[in-house]
Scaffold this active site. Structure first.
Site, PDB file in Angstrom:
ATOM      1  N   ASP A   1       0.853  -1.189   0.000  1.00 26.51           N
ATOM      2  CA  ASP A   1       0.000   0.000   0.000  1.00 26.51           C
ATOM      3  C   ASP A   1       0.894   1.245   0.000  1.00 26.51           C
ATOM      4  OD1 ASP A   1      -2.006   1.870   0.403  1.00 26.51           O
ATOM      5  OD2 ASP A   1      -3.092   0.605   1.821  1.00 26.51           O
ATOM      6  N   ASP A   2       0.746   2.072  -1.023  1.00 24.98           N
ATOM      7  CA  ASP A   2       1.510   3.326  -1.104  1.00 24.98           C
ATOM      8  C   ASP A   2       3.015   3.109  -1.203  1.00 24.98           C
ATOM      9  OD1 ASP A   2      -0.942   4.479  -0.808  1.00 24.98           O
ATOM     10  OD2 ASP A   2      -0.583   5.352   1.165  1.00 24.98           O
TER      11      ASP A   2
ATOM     12  N   CYS B   1      -5.852   4.474  -3.901  1.00 27.05           N
ATOM     13  CA  CYS B   1      -5.936   3.056  -3.567  1.00 27.05           C
ATOM     14  C   CYS B   1      -7.144   2.295  -4.080  1.00 27.05           C
ATOM     15  CB  CYS B   1      -5.745   2.891  -2.075  1.00 27.05           C
ATOM     16  SG  CYS B   1      -7.193   2.739  -1.101  1.00 27.05           S
TER      17      CYS B   1
ATOM     18  N   ARG C   1      -7.378  -0.992  -6.598  1.00 24.67           N
ATOM     19  CA  ARG C   1      -7.832  -2.321  -6.161  1.00 24.67           C
ATOM     20  C   ARG C   1      -8.968  -2.830  -7.037  1.00 24.67           C
ATOM     21  NH1 ARG C   1      -5.582  -2.672  -0.655  1.00 24.67           N
ATOM     22  NH2 ARG C   1      -4.213  -0.870  -0.733  1.00 24.67           N
TER      23      ARG C   1
ATOM     24  N   LYS D   1      -6.338  -5.188   3.608  1.00 29.69           N
ATOM     25  CA  LYS D   1      -7.213  -4.027   3.374  1.00 29.69           C
ATOM     26  C   LYS D   1      -8.085  -4.251   2.139  1.00 29.69           C
ATOM     27  CE  LYS D   1      -6.472   0.612   1.624  1.00 29.69           C
ATOM     28  NZ  LYS D   1      -5.509   1.719   1.516  1.00 29.69           N
TER      29      LYS D   1
ATOM     30  N   HIS E   1     -11.387  -1.988   1.310  1.00 30.80           N
ATOM     31  CA  HIS E   1     -11.710  -0.612   0.914  1.00 30.80           C
ATOM     32  C   HIS E   1     -12.499  -0.532  -0.390  1.00 30.80           C
ATOM     33  CE1 HIS E   1     -10.393   3.850   0.564  1.00 30.80           C
ATOM     34  NE2 HIS E   1     -11.489   3.726   1.289  1.00 30.80           N
TER      35      HIS E   1
ATOM     36  N   HIS F   1       1.196   2.215   4.127  1.00 28.38           N
ATOM     37  CA  HIS F   1       0.217   3.297   4.298  1.00 28.38           C
ATOM     38  C   HIS F   1       0.390   3.906   5.691  1.00 28.38           C
ATOM     39  CE1 HIS F   1      -3.660   5.329   4.486  1.00 28.38           C
ATOM     40  NE2 HIS F   1      -3.845   5.059   3.207  1.00 28.38           N
TER      41      HIS F   1
ATOM     42  N   ASP G   1      -0.420  -0.583  -4.804  1.00 25.62           N
ATOM     43  CA  ASP G   1      -1.673  -0.030  -5.341  1.00 25.62           C
ATOM     44  C   ASP G   1      -1.455   1.304  -6.036  1.00 25.62           C
ATOM     45  OD1 ASP G   1      -1.138   1.336  -2.972  1.00 25.62           O
ATOM     46  OD2 ASP G   1      -3.212   1.319  -2.272  1.00 25.62           O
ATOM     47  N   ASN G   2      -0.464   2.069  -5.593  1.00 31.83           N
ATOM     48  CA  ASN G   2      -0.176   3.392  -6.180  1.00 31.83           C
ATOM     49  C   ASN G   2       1.191   3.844  -5.684  1.00 31.83           C
ATOM     50  OD1 ASN G   2      -2.688   3.968  -3.954  1.00 31.83           O
ATOM     51  ND2 ASN G   2      -0.690   4.867  -3.493  1.00 31.83           N
TER      52      ASN G   2
ATOM     53  N   LYS H   1       1.612   9.775  -5.073  1.00 28.38           N
ATOM     54  CA  LYS H   1       0.199   9.367  -4.948  1.00 28.38           C
ATOM     55  C   LYS H   1      -0.756  10.560  -5.163  1.00 28.38           C
ATOM     56  CE  LYS H   1      -2.924   7.234  -1.531  1.00 28.38           C
ATOM     57  NZ  LYS H   1      -3.020   6.751  -0.135  1.00 28.38           N
TER      58      LYS H   1
END
Lengths: 125, 594
Positions: free
Chosen positions: B35-36, B73, B77, B135, B137, B226, B331-332, B388
């Site tokens: 994540d991130d 994010c 996903r 996660k 989301h 994240h 994710d990014n 991001k």
């Protein structure tokens, strides 16, 4: 002090009157400043009529208050700006409108300014 | 090893998802999602951070150096799991960031639409065990949780993020951190640390079907890295002192290493982002603090890598490693919204409201809130521009490693353009699962727009997309827009630090986006602008509101969600009380005059 206060409250009053004139002379551009398209037919009539009246009323009330020294003229202007800010928040909460913070903040400031001016002028009178 | 693999036959009950008629051996699939994570945050991509297990995966497979995802994010996903553009999948943005005017559209709810099918559903239908730990989301109502979207066993976080040490929200817009296990609310254990816990659960899920001959698909979307950026002390210790020279030095060091590793072309240059502070102008105390913020960030990545290693070791121990396909990505790009200086009085007051501290000694540990500022975020994305939320390469280009069963090439780096929507069709291809047509389960669905990139997993580099109009890949997030075609990309950033102008870059030789070619190649620019316009139409992209600001919209939506009823009640109460107050004051005034 009161002279300075009168000058300060006259500034938004002039802006209100100019906006009212804008709704009469150039409604498309004026409406665009408030995030609105210019409506058609009956909608345009209501849009120009009510909004021009709104801004003229707010502006003239403040101008009347400052020129005549009668404090009660500040209250309609304060009610208009204060209730506009309040109903903007309700529109955001209930009707999925944008929370127009850039508009709400000056409206709240104007409301308190007008109420403060009313209090100060009362002391003078 | 064959005995541990499923020899799957078409007699297994199927719908429209499947269907080879011959006997085939299908691999397990482990999809690891950071994540991130910035472009150069892991060792195979030029990082100084030790990530031996990801390095081992890279050496055992293919590293994609021109892979692109979404700029934040949930859209990433949605595309990752469906192969469908984020707008058509119902997630053009995270719900926390969608302005009310756009929320009127069905496909702007920020939750995974019912007219897209997840890769988990397709694999489950094809006979796979499907697991998820991490996660989610993509929606928290019962029909939107992963347990309703093709995952057989799940432990899932509903929000955009949460604390890594305990069940606690990380932002005041959330009243709690909602975790779910198999569709029901779930209480995290006392000894929770996110990366360790998520791998423990994945292992538990895999072992729960150890006797089964069916293959499995395990999706592990980590919380790392994240915010809040948190890590165990032993990992933090490994990185203390590493970042004392600051972000300028780190960005340059990673650029040099990325060129050495052939991750980027040797022509690559890096811009200096306007949001990057001058390191030399900081006080010694600030430098010390910033260096530790980044050390904790590195530690969180190292901890994630450590736990990925535990999963790999476990699969080796139970004999399932050889038949497992591993996919690792992010994710990014790196997260730039951390406070520039989190030690100010105002920051400390805000953190204390959430029972968080920014104390130097405890940074990264339980009760501490840590993040990296835009300055180190830019270094994490080195040598790319932006991060991001932005559609510069730093926001969109992230690592992608595919390794293990089905991957012939070993240690290969490929600069073939690939996209997050390619992952689902590639998994389907490698698991011999048929892509759905325009109908699935009796309902019409959005077709997959991504492309199978499995042919790039051999030793022969093959372009997946050419330069025809149909090869263009568009993207939009809150008005920021991009379109890729061949080696070129057009980019629009509507607000600062962008300037509202379309720019054209050759991202093959200039991935740092330093040389705008829009005036040199106006015909190409115009062609790509036309293609982007078509992308907007095809994917039902809605215009963004004037003066839209991502951070402000998150706060406004958060206040609406958490405090809306209370604000409305207060206003109504004022309407009731103010007339009484006016009457009271009027009477008092009259009495005074009398």
């Amino acid at each position: 002090m009161n002279r300075l206060l009168r000058i300060i409250v006259v500034i938004p009053a002039i802006i209100f009157v100019m906006t009212g004139i804008g709704y009469i002379l150039d409604p498309a551009n004026t409406a665009a400043q408030f995030g609105m398209p210019l409506l058609e037919g009956l909608g345009r009539s209501s849009q120009i009529g009510t909004l021009a009246a709104f801004f003229f009323t707010a502006g003239f009330c403040v101008l009347l208050a400052t020129t005549t020294g009668k404090r009660f003229w500040y209250y309609p202007a304060a009610m208009l700006t204060g209730l506009t800010a309040t109903f903007r928040v309700i529109a955001w909460l209930v009707h999925d409108a944008t929370l127009a913070t850039d508009q709400i903040l000056p409206e709240v400031i104007f409301t308190f300014l007008f109420l403060y001016a009313a209090t100060r002028l009362k002391e003078k009178d | 090893m064959l005995s541990l693999s499923l020899v799957w036959q078409s007699s297994v009950a199927q719908t429209d998802a499947t269907i080879p008629s011959r006997e085939i051996v299908r691999p397990n699939v482990v999809l690891l999602l950071a994540d991130d994570l910035g472009f150069s945050d892991i060792a195979p991509y030029g990082s100084e951070i030790s990530t031996p297990h990801l390095t081992a995966l890279a050496e055992n497979g293919v590293s994609f150096t021109n892979y692109h995802t979404a700029a934040n994010c949930a859209p990433a996903r949605a595309m990752l799991l469906t192969g469908v553009d984020s707008h058509l999948a119902g997630v053009p943005n995270i719900p926390e960031m969608i302005p009310p005017v756009q929320q009127h559209a069905d496909h702007y709810q920020g939750v995974l639409g019912q007219d897209v099918v997840t890769v988990a559903t397709l694999l489950q239908t094809a006979g796979y065990h499907t697991y998820m730990a991490g996660k989610w989301h993509l929606g928290q109502t019962p029909g939107l949780l992963p347990s309703s979207r093709g995952f057989e066993r799940t432990v899932a976080l509903g929000e955009s993020g949460a604390d890594n040490w305990e069940q606690k929200p990380y932002l005041p817009i959330y009243d709690k951190a909602n975790w779910y296990a198999d569709g029901k609310e779930y209480q995290l254990p006392e000894d929770f640390y996110s990366s360790r816990f998520l791998i423990d659960k994945t292992i538990e899920f895999i072992d729960s079907n150890s006797a089964s001959e069916q293959p499995f698909f395990a999706y592990v979307p980590f919380q790392a890295v994240h915010m809040p950026v948190q890590a165990p002390q032993e990992f933090i210790d490994n990185h203390m002192g590493v970042y004392d020279q600051g972000w300028h030095q780190l960005r340059q060091a990673r650029l040099k290493k990325a060129i050495e590793l052939d991750v980027v072309a040797d022509t690559t240059q890096a811009v200096s982002m306007p949001t990057t502070e001058d390191w030399d102008s900081l006080s010694d105390e600030r430098k010390r603090y910033e260096a530790k913020r980044m050390a904790v960030y590195a530690a969180m990545i190292e901890a994630m890598d450590h736990h990925i290693g535990r999963l790999v070791d476990h699969l080796k121990r139970i004999g399932k490693y050889e038949n497992t396909l591993f996919i690792f990505t992010s994710d990014n790009g790196s997260e730039p919204t951390g406070a520039v200086n989190p030690t100010t009085l105002l920051s400390n007051f805000a953190l204390s409201r959430q029972s968080y501290s920014s104390d130097y000694e405890r940074l990264g540990l339980k009760g501490s809130f840590n993040s990296i500022s835009p300055s180190f975020a830019s270094a994490a994305a080195s040598p790319l521009a932006y991060y991001k939320f932005f559609v510069g390469e730093g926001g969109l280009r992230v690592p992608l490693i595919i390794a293990g069963n089905g991957v012939a090439a070993k240690g290969l780096k490929t600069d073939v353009f690939s996209h997050v929507t390619d992952i689902t069709p590639t998994i389907l291809q490698l698991t011999h699962t048929q892509e759905p047509s325009s109908y699935f389960g009796g309902r019409k669905i959005e077709p997959i727009s991504g492309r199978d990139i499995s042919q790039t997993l051999s030793n022969h580099q093959t372009q997946v997309r050419g330069e025809e109009d149909q090869d263009a890949v568009g993207y939009e997030l809150a008005g920021n827009a991009a379109l890729f075609l061949g080696d070129y990309k057009i980019v629009l950033h509507v607000a600062a630090p962008g300037d509202g102008q379309w720019r054209l870059f050759n991202i093959k030789i200039d991935p740092g986006e330093t040389k705008d070619l829009s005036s040199v190649e106006p015909k190409r620019l115009q062609r790509m602008l036309n293609l982007y316009h078509q992308y907007e139409i095809d994917n039902q992209v809605l215009p963004i509101t004037a003066n839209f600001d991502l951070k402000r919209q998150v706060i406004i939506n958060g206040v609406h969600a958490r405090f809306g009823p209370q604000i409305l009640n207060f206003i109504i109460l004022m309407f009731v009380l103010i007339p009484f107050y006016v009457v009271y004051r009027t009477r008092k005034n009259l009495e005074a005059r009398d």
